[in-house]
Motif scaffolding. Structure first.
Motif, PDB file in Angstrom:
ATOM      1  N   ALA A   5      24.227  48.430  43.191  1.00  0.00           N
ATOM      2  CA  ALA A   5      23.160  47.851  42.175  1.00  0.00           C
ATOM      3  C   ALA A   5      22.976  48.601  40.567  1.00  0.00           C
ATOM      4  O   ALA A   5      23.135  48.257  39.673  1.00  0.00           O
ATOM      5  CB  ALA A   5      21.968  47.787  42.826  1.00  0.00           C
ATOM      6  N   VAL A   6      23.060  50.013  41.085  1.00  0.00           N
ATOM      7  CA  VAL A   6      22.974  50.980  39.933  1.00  0.00           C
ATOM      8  C   VAL A   6      24.337  50.914  39.174  1.00  0.00           C
ATOM      9  O   VAL A   6      24.122  51.085  37.860  1.00  0.00           O
ATOM     10  CB  VAL A   6      22.735  52.251  40.349  1.00  0.00           C
ATOM     11  N   SER A   7      25.429  50.921  39.868  1.00  0.00           N
ATOM     12  CA  SER A   7      26.704  50.549  39.117  1.00  0.00           C
ATOM     13  C   SER A   7      26.727  49.756  38.134  1.00  0.00           C
ATOM     14  O   SER A   7      27.184  49.763  37.130  1.00  0.00           O
ATOM     15  CB  SER A   7      27.947  50.470  39.928  1.00  0.00           C
ATOM     16  N   GLY A   8      26.365  48.321  38.609  1.00  0.00           N
ATOM     17  CA  GLY A   8      26.302  47.167  37.650  1.00  0.00           C
ATOM     18  C   GLY A   8      25.250  47.249  36.626  1.00  0.00           C
ATOM     19  O   GLY A   8      25.327  47.061  35.479  1.00  0.00           O
ATOM     20  N   ALA A   9      24.179  47.953  36.992  1.00  0.00           N
ATOM     21  CA  ALA A   9      23.155  48.247  35.798  1.00  0.00           C
ATOM     22  C   ALA A   9      23.617  49.199  34.828  1.00  0.00           C
ATOM     23  O   ALA A   9      23.409  48.953  33.583  1.00  0.00           O
ATOM     24  CB  ALA A   9      21.882  48.590  36.750  1.00  0.00           C
ATOM     25  N   LEU A  10      24.379  50.347  35.168  1.00  0.00           N
ATOM     26  CA  LEU A  10      24.599  51.125  34.174  1.00  0.00           C
ATOM     27  C   LEU A  10      25.750  50.560  33.322  1.00  0.00           C
ATOM     28  O   LEU A  10      25.781  50.513  32.147  1.00  0.00           O
ATOM     29  CB  LEU A  10      25.319  52.303  34.858  1.00  0.00           C
ATOM     30  N   ALA A  11      26.602  49.656  33.975  1.00  0.00           N
ATOM     31  CA  ALA A  11      27.939  49.149  33.196  1.00  0.00           C
ATOM     32  C   ALA A  11      27.289  48.094  32.218  1.00  0.00           C
ATOM     33  O   ALA A  11      27.804  47.692  31.285  1.00  0.00           O
ATOM     34  CB  ALA A  11      28.815  48.301  34.271  1.00  0.00           C
ATOM     35  N   ARG A  12      26.263  47.431  32.743  1.00  0.00           N
ATOM     36  CA  ARG A  12      25.802  46.207  31.629  1.00  0.00           C
ATOM     37  C   ARG A  12      24.901  47.079  30.636  1.00  0.00           C
ATOM     38  O   ARG A  12      24.610  46.261  29.624  1.00  0.00           O
ATOM     39  CB  ARG A  12      24.646  45.377  32.457  1.00  0.00           C
ATOM     40  N   SER A  13      24.731  48.316  30.830  1.00  0.00           N
ATOM     41  CA  SER A  13      23.857  48.922  29.620  1.00  0.00           C
ATOM     42  C   SER A  13      24.980  49.797  28.704  1.00  0.00           C
ATOM     43  O   SER A  13      24.613  50.477  27.831  1.00  0.00           O
ATOM     44  CB  SER A  13      22.966  50.012  30.040  1.00  0.00           C
ATOM     45  N   ASP A  39      28.063  39.912  47.563  1.00  0.00           N
ATOM     46  CA  ASP A  39      28.843  39.212  46.645  1.00  0.00           C
ATOM     47  C   ASP A  39      28.245  38.972  45.538  1.00  0.00           C
ATOM     48  O   ASP A  39      28.660  38.978  44.273  1.00  0.00           O
ATOM     49  CB  ASP A  39      29.069  37.766  47.253  1.00  0.00           C
ATOM     50  N   ALA A  40      26.750  38.783  45.690  1.00  0.00           N
ATOM     51  CA  ALA A  40      26.049  38.783  44.137  1.00  0.00           C
ATOM     52  C   ALA A  40      26.110  40.083  43.394  1.00  0.00           C
ATOM     53  O   ALA A  40      26.213  40.098  42.291  1.00  0.00           O
ATOM     54  CB  ALA A  40      24.738  38.476  44.605  1.00  0.00           C
ATOM     55  N   LEU A  41      25.911  41.474  44.233  1.00  0.00           N
ATOM     56  CA  LEU A  41      26.360  42.773  43.727  1.00  0.00           C
ATOM     57  C   LEU A  41      27.552  42.861  42.882  1.00  0.00           C
ATOM     58  O   LEU A  41      27.690  43.357  41.875  1.00  0.00           O
ATOM     59  CB  LEU A  41      25.842  43.641  44.600  1.00  0.00           C
ATOM     60  N   ILE A  42      28.496  42.281  43.932  1.00  0.00           N
ATOM     61  CA  ILE A  42      29.908  42.744  43.259  1.00  0.00           C
ATOM     62  C   ILE A  42      30.157  41.819  42.039  1.00  0.00           C
ATOM     63  O   ILE A  42      30.713  42.157  41.047  1.00  0.00           O
ATOM     64  CB  ILE A  42      30.936  42.190  44.452  1.00  0.00           C
ATOM     65  N   ALA A  43      29.662  40.683  42.029  1.00  0.00           N
ATOM     66  CA  ALA A  43      29.778  39.684  40.881  1.00  0.00           C
ATOM     67  C   ALA A  43      29.016  40.510  39.575  1.00  0.00           C
ATOM     68  O   ALA A  43      29.516  39.930  38.387  1.00  0.00           O
ATOM     69  CB  ALA A  43      29.277  38.338  41.118  1.00  0.00           C
ATOM     70  N   GLY A  44      28.031  41.146  39.767  1.00  0.00           N
ATOM     71  CA  GLY A  44      27.439  41.851  38.600  1.00  0.00           C
ATOM     72  C   GLY A  44      28.041  43.102  38.031  1.00  0.00           C
ATOM     73  O   GLY A  44      27.505  43.652  37.259  1.00  0.00           O
ATOM     74  N   LEU A  45      29.105  43.553  38.805  1.00  0.00           N
ATOM     75  CA  LEU A  45      29.697  44.677  38.319  1.00  0.00           C
ATOM     76  C   LEU A  45      30.334  44.774  36.983  1.00  0.00           C
ATOM     77  O   LEU A  45      30.072  45.749  36.106  1.00  0.00           O
ATOM     78  CB  LEU A  45      30.860  45.233  39.247  1.00  0.00           C
ATOM     79  N   GLY A  46      31.004  43.464  36.683  1.00  0.00           N
ATOM     80  CA  GLY A  46      31.536  43.757  35.391  1.00  0.00           C
ATOM     81  C   GLY A  46      32.964  44.353  35.019  1.00  0.00           C
ATOM     82  O   GLY A  46      33.458  45.088  36.185  1.00  0.00           O
ATOM     83  N   ASP A  47      33.546  44.429  34.068  1.00  0.00           N
ATOM     84  CA  ASP A  47      34.802  45.155  33.837  1.00  0.00           C
ATOM     85  C   ASP A  47      34.704  46.868  33.470  1.00  0.00           C
ATOM     86  O   ASP A  47      35.827  47.371  33.192  1.00  0.00           O
ATOM     87  CB  ASP A  47      35.556  44.548  32.759  1.00  0.00           C
ATOM     88  N   ARG A  48      33.145  47.288  33.299  1.00  0.00           N
ATOM     89  CA  ARG A  48      33.278  48.530  33.166  1.00  0.00           C
ATOM     90  C   ARG A  48      33.060  49.545  34.219  1.00  0.00           C
ATOM     91  O   ARG A  48      32.888  50.658  34.116  1.00  0.00           O
ATOM     92  CB  ARG A  48      32.023  48.814  32.253  1.00  0.00           C
ATOM     93  N   VAL A  49      33.128  48.773  35.451  1.00  0.00           N
ATOM     94  CA  VAL A  49      33.204  49.665  36.706  1.00  0.00           C
ATOM     95  C   VAL A  49      34.539  49.770  37.246  1.00  0.00           C
ATOM     96  O   VAL A  49      35.065  48.811  37.596  1.00  0.00           O
ATOM     97  CB  VAL A  49      32.129  48.880  37.567  1.00  0.00           C
ATOM     98  N   GLU A  50      34.965  50.972  37.668  1.00  0.00           N
ATOM     99  CA  GLU A  50      36.271  51.138  38.115  1.00  0.00           C
ATOM    100  C   GLU A  50      35.921  51.466  39.705  1.00  0.00           C
ATOM    101  O   GLU A  50      35.492  52.671  39.891  1.00  0.00           O
ATOM    102  CB  GLU A  50      36.976  52.072  37.493  1.00  0.00           C
ATOM    103  N   LEU A  51      36.364  50.644  40.618  1.00  0.00           N
ATOM    104  CA  LEU A  51      36.014  50.999  41.991  1.00  0.00           C
ATOM    105  C   LEU A  51      37.256  51.638  42.721  1.00  0.00           C
ATOM    106  O   LEU A  51      38.370  51.063  42.597  1.00  0.00           O
ATOM    107  CB  LEU A  51      35.921  49.617  42.843  1.00  0.00           C
ATOM    108  N   ARG A  52      37.129  52.734  43.491  1.00  0.00           N
ATOM    109  CA  ARG A  52      38.180  53.580  44.116  1.00  0.00           C
ATOM    110  C   ARG A  52      37.580  53.776  45.431  1.00  0.00           C
ATOM    111  O   ARG A  52      36.598  54.390  45.708  1.00  0.00           O
ATOM    112  CB  ARG A  52      38.332  54.929  43.284  1.00  0.00           C
ATOM    113  N   THR A  53      38.326  53.246  46.354  1.00  0.00           N
ATOM    114  CA  THR A  53      38.078  53.360  47.752  1.00  0.00           C
ATOM    115  C   THR A  53      39.147  54.332  48.362  1.00  0.00           C
ATOM    116  O   THR A  53      39.929  54.892  47.802  1.00  0.00           O
ATOM    117  CB  THR A  53      38.360  51.940  48.297  1.00  0.00           C
TER     118      THR A  53
END
Length: 394
Positions: free
Chosen positions: A15-23, A104-118
């Motif tokens: 949730a916070v990753s998507g929020a920051l990316a959208r900002s 799924d809803a949270l993943i959809a809200g990440l956008g392209d400014r989030v780089e996910l590293r597992t």
């Protein structure tokens, strides 16, 4: 461009990753597992959690997969009503959502400014005066303007920055399951509701309607049971047999739901909490800082269903403060906003824990009095405390 490292790919971290990316932030999201796997269970979100998700611009995604949860009241194991069901305006109802749908809803809200590293296990945090905050896994150092510790109750970052907050057992364990509609029992009584006993609790809710063709294909009946004592080491089949024995004779639909549950449905969780809570949730460091979010900041038992809700509140508050303040001022403002709020909810949760875990012969003699008088008052106060939160103004 402002940068953030978010540690932990749970609900709060997403949730916070998507929020920051959208900002406009560039976000690196670090997850210890090889991929993010939500539990195949469900979560109840109270109005404060729903408001937080709407403040994060995730309301549309939530509406597509959530089911309003009507007030089903609270009963004792003998069927006696502690709190009668009552009509509640729709806007004040909690909702229940399958965790995989919410994920799924949270993943959809990440956008392209989030780089996910597992596959990244954070082991250290750099908190040197004058330097930008950073975390490391022993091979790489991840530096950013802001580090968000959303790495759960066992947070490595919290242990280094707030070592006085200890992880302790809550004295109970929880089991969750979703019974898919195709093998869910056809019940005459309402599924929604809560049953409280001395040391035991059972909650159930419907995910959508039987035979419905909504946005989610993960409908069914969700239930959660808590019992005093340690988590069970036995295999799921034995655990399920124990649950059926412990809850035998409880009013419907408890026995029917446990009978329809299969071992593979069962998810057990050891309940742990932070005692005491950290003395700070925000740590200014150089030109930026570190904040604690979700269970890393205020892990608590699930008795009031506020764990995910508070994590979403944290995310919404942080995102709003970062829009109106610069670092590190926003880190200090986050600390001032979240510590009193979390402390108030944790205090109510611990009061409920004290009632639910009443044990011993003398204590059990007073059980009826406790459950008839204390519990309704605690539930009412807790509901008021939860409902009081509003997102910061945009």
């Amino acid at each position: 461009m402002r940068t953030a490292v978010v540690v932990g790919g749970g609900l709060g971290g997403l949730a916070v990753s998507g929020a920051l990316a959208r900002s406009g932030w560039q976000v690196t999201l670090l997850e210890q597992a090889d991929r993010i796997r939500p539990e195949p269970t469900a979560v109840v979100l109270w109005p404060n959690g729903v408001r937080a998700l709407r403040a994060l611009d995730l309301g549309a995604g939530l509406d597509a997969v959530a089911t309003a949860l009507p007030d089903g009241g609270v009963r004792r194991p003998d069927g006696h009503w502690l709190v009668q069901p009552r009509p509640v305006p729709v806007e004040r109802l909690p909702v229940v959502v399958h965790r995989e749908d919410l994920h799924d809803a949270l993943i959809a809200g990440l956008g392209d400014r989030v780089e996910l590293r597992t596959g990244v296990t954070v082991r250290t945090v750099r908190a040197a005066p004058g330097a930008r905050p950073a975390v490391g896994d022993g091979r790489h150092l991840y530096e950013a303007d802001l580090v968000v510790a959303a790495d759960g109750v066992d947070s490595v970052i919290r242990r280094q920055l707030a070592p006085g907050a200890n992880v302790v057992s809550s004295g109970c364990a929880a089991w969750r399951a979703v019974i898919p509609w195709y093998r869910a029992p056809d019940l005459s009584e309402s599924v929604s509701g809560e049953i409280l006993g001395a040391g035991y609790r059972f909650v159930a809710a419907s995910l959508g309607e039987r035979g419905s063709s909504g946005a989610s294909s993960r409908g069914g009946i969700y239930w959660m049971a808590t019992a005093a004592g340690a988590a069970r080491p036995e295999p799921p089949q034995t655990q399920l047999a124990l649950l059926r024995r412990w809850y035998a004779g409880w009013p419907g639909p408890v026995e029917e739901l446990l009978a329809a549950t299969e071992p593979d449905d069962l998810v057990q969780q050891e309940i742990r909490e932070l005692r005491p809570l950290p003395k700070a949730y925000g740590f200014p460091l150089g030109p930026g800082g570190v904040v604690l979010l979700g269970d890393a900041a205020h892990a608590m038992p699930p008795h009031l269903g506020q764990g995910a809700c508070l994590a979403f509140e944290d995310a919404a508050t942080l995102a709003a403060l970062l829009r109106e303040s610069t670092l590190p001022d926003a880190v200090l403002a986050y600390d001032r906003a979240r510590r009193p709020r979390a402390a108030a909810v944790v205090r109510q949760t611990r009061r409920m824990s004290a009632v639910l875990q009443t044990r011993g012969r003398l204590a059990l003699r007073a059980r009826d009095v406790a459950l008839n008088t204390i519990t309704p008052r605690i539930l009412g106060t807790a509901a008021t405390v939860a409902a009081q939160w509003r997102p910061p103004p945009p």
